[in-house]
Design an enzyme around this catalytic site. Structure first.
Site, PDB file in Angstrom:
ATOM      1  N   LYS A  13       0.780  -1.146   0.069  1.00 43.40           N
ATOM      2  CA  LYS A  13       0.079  -0.008  -0.007  1.00 43.40           C
ATOM      3  C   LYS A  13       0.818   1.201  -0.002  1.00 43.40           C
ATOM      4  O   LYS A  13       0.639   1.970  -0.831  1.00 43.40           O
ATOM      5  CB  LYS A  13      -0.938  -0.123   1.203  1.00 43.40           C
ATOM      6  CG  LYS A  13      -1.915  -1.108   1.377  1.00 43.40           C
ATOM      7  CD  LYS A  13      -2.718  -0.924   2.513  1.00 43.40           C
ATOM      8  CE  LYS A  13      -1.931  -1.217   3.953  1.00 43.40           C
ATOM      9  NZ  LYS A  13      -1.330  -2.326   4.066  1.00 43.40           N
ATOM     10  N   ARG A  87      -9.839   1.120   8.389  1.00 45.73           N
ATOM     11  CA  ARG A  87      -9.552  -0.143   8.587  1.00 45.73           C
ATOM     12  C   ARG A  87     -10.609  -0.846   9.577  1.00 45.73           C
ATOM     13  O   ARG A  87     -10.803  -1.985   9.455  1.00 45.73           O
ATOM     14  CB  ARG A  87      -8.367  -0.125   9.727  1.00 45.73           C
ATOM     15  CG  ARG A  87      -7.217  -0.850   8.962  1.00 45.73           C
ATOM     16  CD  ARG A  87      -5.969  -0.939   9.728  1.00 45.73           C
ATOM     17  NE  ARG A  87      -5.105   0.154   9.286  1.00 45.73           N
ATOM     18  CZ  ARG A  87      -3.597  -0.455   9.066  1.00 45.73           C
ATOM     19  NH1 ARG A  87      -3.389  -1.665   9.423  1.00 45.73           N
ATOM     20  NH2 ARG A  87      -2.771   0.221   8.405  1.00 45.73           N
ATOM     21  N   ARG A 126      11.456  -5.744   4.797  1.00 46.77           N
ATOM     22  CA  ARG A 126      11.242  -4.468   4.671  1.00 46.77           C
ATOM     23  C   ARG A 126      12.274  -3.463   5.485  1.00 46.77           C
ATOM     24  O   ARG A 126      12.538  -3.682   6.503  1.00 46.77           O
ATOM     25  CB  ARG A 126       9.932  -3.894   4.970  1.00 46.77           C
ATOM     26  CG  ARG A 126       9.705  -2.346   5.137  1.00 46.77           C
ATOM     27  CD  ARG A 126       8.403  -1.798   5.093  1.00 46.77           C
ATOM     28  NE  ARG A 126       7.816  -2.446   6.463  1.00 46.77           N
ATOM     29  CZ  ARG A 126       6.398  -2.271   6.343  1.00 46.77           C
ATOM     30  NH1 ARG A 126       5.600  -1.750   5.449  1.00 46.77           N
ATOM     31  NH2 ARG A 126       5.589  -2.867   7.453  1.00 46.77           N
ATOM     32  N   ARG A 159      11.206  -1.913  11.169  1.00 49.50           N
ATOM     33  CA  ARG A 159      10.107  -1.492  11.762  1.00 49.50           C
ATOM     34  C   ARG A 159       9.946  -2.199  13.157  1.00 49.50           C
ATOM     35  O   ARG A 159      10.366  -3.718  12.877  1.00 49.50           O
ATOM     36  CB  ARG A 159       8.896  -1.162  11.064  1.00 49.50           C
ATOM     37  CG  ARG A 159       8.530   0.132  10.403  1.00 49.50           C
ATOM     38  CD  ARG A 159       7.416   0.259   9.499  1.00 49.50           C
ATOM     39  NE  ARG A 159       6.365  -0.574   9.985  1.00 49.50           N
ATOM     40  CZ  ARG A 159       5.256  -0.513   9.220  1.00 49.50           C
ATOM     41  NH1 ARG A 159       5.161   0.315   8.045  1.00 49.50           N
ATOM     42  NH2 ARG A 159       4.052  -0.895   9.827  1.00 49.50           N
ATOM     43  N   ARG A 170      -0.947  -9.110  12.918  1.00 49.27           N
ATOM     44  CA  ARG A 170      -1.349  -7.984  11.992  1.00 49.27           C
ATOM     45  C   ARG A 170      -2.164  -8.491  11.072  1.00 49.27           C
ATOM     46  O   ARG A 170      -3.369  -8.280  10.653  1.00 49.27           O
ATOM     47  CB  ARG A 170      -0.242  -7.206  11.619  1.00 49.27           C
ATOM     48  CG  ARG A 170       0.369  -6.181  12.437  1.00 49.27           C
ATOM     49  CD  ARG A 170       1.854  -5.620  12.059  1.00 49.27           C
ATOM     50  NE  ARG A 170       1.747  -4.734  11.099  1.00 49.27           N
ATOM     51  CZ  ARG A 170       2.776  -4.870  10.164  1.00 49.27           C
ATOM     52  NH1 ARG A 170       3.987  -5.264  10.426  1.00 49.27           N
ATOM     53  NH2 ARG A 170       2.764  -3.974   9.183  1.00 49.27           N
TER      54      ARG A 170
HETATM   55  P1  AP5 Z   1       4.922  -1.783   1.625  1.00 49.00           P
HETATM   56  O1  AP5 Z   1       4.502  -0.683   0.592  1.00 49.00           O
HETATM   57  O2  AP5 Z   1       5.571  -1.161   3.056  1.00 49.00           O
HETATM   58  O3  AP5 Z   1       3.610  -2.396   2.361  1.00 49.00           O
HETATM   59  P2  AP5 Z   1       2.187  -1.934   3.024  1.00 49.00           P
HETATM   60  O4  AP5 Z   1       0.885  -2.667   2.526  1.00 49.00           O
HETATM   61  O5  AP5 Z   1       2.180  -0.342   3.184  1.00 49.00           O
HETATM   62  O6  AP5 Z   1       2.579  -2.549   4.514  1.00 49.00           O
HETATM   63  P3  AP5 Z   1       2.462  -1.972   6.018  1.00 49.00           P
HETATM   64  O7  AP5 Z   1       3.021  -2.838   6.842  1.00 49.00           O
HETATM   65  O8  AP5 Z   1       2.808  -0.391   5.951  1.00 49.00           O
HETATM   66  O9  AP5 Z   1       0.962  -1.975   6.090  1.00 49.00           O
HETATM   67  P4  AP5 Z   1       0.273  -2.153   7.573  1.00 49.00           P
HETATM   68  O10 AP5 Z   1      -1.164  -1.713   7.191  1.00 49.00           O
HETATM   69  O11 AP5 Z   1       0.211  -3.015   8.480  1.00 49.00           O
HETATM   70  O12 AP5 Z   1       0.959  -0.725   8.325  1.00 49.00           O
HETATM   71  P5  AP5 Z   1       0.693   0.615   8.800  1.00 49.00           P
HETATM   72  O13 AP5 Z   1       2.027   1.279   8.561  1.00 49.00           O
HETATM   73  O14 AP5 Z   1      -0.716   1.368   7.930  1.00 49.00           O
HETATM   74  O15 AP5 Z   1       5.589  -2.789   1.458  1.00 49.00           O
HETATM   75  C1  AP5 Z   1       6.082  -3.790   2.057  1.00 49.00           C
HETATM   76  C2  AP5 Z   1       7.510  -4.182   1.734  1.00 49.00           C
HETATM   77  O16 AP5 Z   1       7.509  -4.923   0.362  1.00 49.00           O
HETATM   78  C3  AP5 Z   1       8.860  -2.955   1.468  1.00 49.00           C
HETATM   79  O17 AP5 Z   1       9.929  -3.443   1.873  1.00 49.00           O
HETATM   80  C4  AP5 Z   1       8.706  -2.935  -0.109  1.00 49.00           C
HETATM   81  O18 AP5 Z   1       9.818  -2.330  -0.370  1.00 49.00           O
HETATM   82  C5  AP5 Z   1       8.313  -4.465  -0.498  1.00 49.00           C
HETATM   83  N1  AP5 Z   1       7.489  -4.244  -1.840  1.00 49.00           N
HETATM   84  C6  AP5 Z   1       6.332  -3.391  -1.999  1.00 49.00           C
HETATM   85  N2  AP5 Z   1       5.610  -3.708  -3.117  1.00 49.00           N
HETATM   86  C7  AP5 Z   1       6.442  -4.718  -3.566  1.00 49.00           C
HETATM   87  C8  AP5 Z   1       6.162  -5.424  -4.958  1.00 49.00           C
HETATM   88  N3  AP5 Z   1       5.250  -5.235  -5.590  1.00 49.00           N
HETATM   89  N4  AP5 Z   1       7.101  -6.293  -5.107  1.00 49.00           N
HETATM   90  C9  AP5 Z   1       8.251  -6.705  -4.151  1.00 49.00           C
HETATM   91  N5  AP5 Z   1       8.204  -5.800  -3.054  1.00 49.00           N
HETATM   92  C10 AP5 Z   1       7.480  -5.144  -2.640  1.00 49.00           C
HETATM   93  O19 AP5 Z   1       0.215   0.701  10.288  1.00 49.00           O
HETATM   94  C11 AP5 Z   1       0.970   0.160  11.373  1.00 49.00           C
HETATM   95  C12 AP5 Z   1       0.302   0.099  12.440  1.00 49.00           C
HETATM   96  O20 AP5 Z   1      -0.523   1.612  12.677  1.00 49.00           O
HETATM   97  C13 AP5 Z   1      -1.070  -1.021  12.655  1.00 49.00           C
HETATM   98  O21 AP5 Z   1      -0.614  -2.293  12.877  1.00 49.00           O
HETATM   99  C14 AP5 Z   1      -2.068  -0.091  13.662  1.00 49.00           C
HETATM  100  O22 AP5 Z   1      -1.379  -0.472  15.051  1.00 49.00           O
HETATM  101  C15 AP5 Z   1      -1.710   1.293  13.247  1.00 49.00           C
HETATM  102  N6  AP5 Z   1      -2.547   1.865  12.426  1.00 49.00           N
HETATM  103  C16 AP5 Z   1      -2.433   2.492  11.139  1.00 49.00           C
HETATM  104  N7  AP5 Z   1      -3.553   2.847  10.659  1.00 49.00           N
HETATM  105  C17 AP5 Z   1      -4.452   2.674  11.385  1.00 49.00           C
HETATM  106  C18 AP5 Z   1      -6.055   2.655  11.393  1.00 49.00           C
HETATM  107  N8  AP5 Z   1      -6.641   3.000  10.403  1.00 49.00           N
HETATM  108  N9  AP5 Z   1      -6.716   2.035  12.403  1.00 49.00           N
HETATM  109  C19 AP5 Z   1      -6.040   1.750  13.400  1.00 49.00           C
HETATM  110  N10 AP5 Z   1      -4.764   1.551  13.712  1.00 49.00           N
HETATM  111  C20 AP5 Z   1      -3.865   1.994  12.594  1.00 49.00           C
END
Ligand code: AP5
Length: 215
Positions: A13, A87, A126, A159, A170
């Site tokens: 994402k 979410r 990552r 992270r 997660r």
């Molecule tokens: P990346 O692009 O970082 O993936 P992502 O889907 O953004 O993963 P996240 O872990 O950031 O999602 P998340 O939803 O768990 O975390 P968030 O930060 O929102 O890519 C991942 C890796 O793969 C990277 O190394 C990249 O280089 C590689 N990659 C990407 N695309 C690729 C491809 N096509 N091919 C190969 N490699 C690839 O949330 C973190 C925490 O915050 C949550 O757990 C929760 O506690 C809190 N939080 C955030 N938002 C909310 C909400 N709305 N409500 C409640 N809690 C929330």
């Protein structure tokens, strides 16, 4: 254009939202990035959020939606892509109320999907830049110089929530919380699902083609 990007942890994402935001000149709003900023600055919100994030749990809806509202309201007129929010069904409903107040609407809700083995491999490899938050991967997207960001030279780190036990929690929470959310947007007729197992540019092309076809 106003877009929501949904999908499990690690599906890409953040990576795709960055590409879309730059190419469409719209605002990229990531609740994960905003929360990590609060944690780094050791604010009260950051101190509370950290405990949820490190256990792989969701931060309470009211904290998230207050943060989103503050960021969205002054900037929405340029278009936006929401990454990681909503979410829960409750967050989706609150977002709907905020958009109605602003007389704005959603154009697309895009769900990225990939198999669990792909997600675990992406998350455990990552690396993120401490300074500019650019994303890398130890195998798929290596920096030119080991441990340093190509863009700004900042140090790369892993992270806290990218440890295997937390990753699995997660993923489970994502499956539990988002079912109702998907149905909610499907009923509105703006929901698309895209397979994101290819590389980042391939996935971006698929998203781009879908947006162009639906316009
Ligand atoms: P990346 O692009 O970082 O993936 P992502 O889907 O953004 O993963 P996240 O872990 O950031 O999602 P998340 O939803 O768990 O975390 P968030 O930060 O929102 O890519 C991942 C890796 O793969 C990277 O190394 C990249 O280089 C590689 N990659 C990407 N695309 C690729 C491809 N096509 N091919 C190969 N490699 C690839 O949330 C973190 C925490 O915050 C949550 O757990 C929760 O506690 C809190 N939080 C955030 N938002 C909310 C909400 N709305 N409500 C409640 N809690 C929330």
């Amino acid at each position: 254009m106003n877009i929501i990007l949904l999908g499990p942890p690690g599906v890409g994402k953040g990576t795709e939202a960055n590409l879309i935001a730059v190419r469409l000149s719209i605002d990229h709003i990531s609740t994960g990035d905003m929360l990590r900023q609060e944690v780094r600055e050791n604010t009260d919100l950051g101190k509370d959020a950290r405990a949820f994030m490190n256990r792989g749990k969701l931060v309470p809806d009211e904290v998230i939606m207050a943060m989103v509202q503050k960021r969205l309201v002054p900037n929405f007129s340029h278009g936006f892509i929401l990454d990681g929010v909503p979410r829960t069904l409750n967050q989706a409903e609150v977002l709907g109320e905020i958009l109605t107040e602003l007389n704005a609407h959603l154009d697309f809700v895009i769900e990225l999907e990939a198999g669990e083995d792909v997600l675990i491999e992406r998350l455990s490899g990552r690396r993120v830049c401490k300074k500019c938050h650019a994303l890398y991967h130890t195998i798929n997207m290596k920096p030119i110089r080991d441990g340093a960001c190509d863009r700004c030279g900042g140090e790369l780190y892993q992270r806290d929530d990218d440890k295997v036990a937390t990753i699995k929690r997660r993923l489970t929470i994502y499956q539990q919380e988002t079912h109702g959310l998907k149905e909610f947007y499907k009923k509105k007729g703006i929901f698309l699902t895209i397979n994101a197992e290819g590389n980042a540019e391939e996935t971006f092309r698929k998203i781009h083609d879908c947006l162009a076809l639906k316009k």
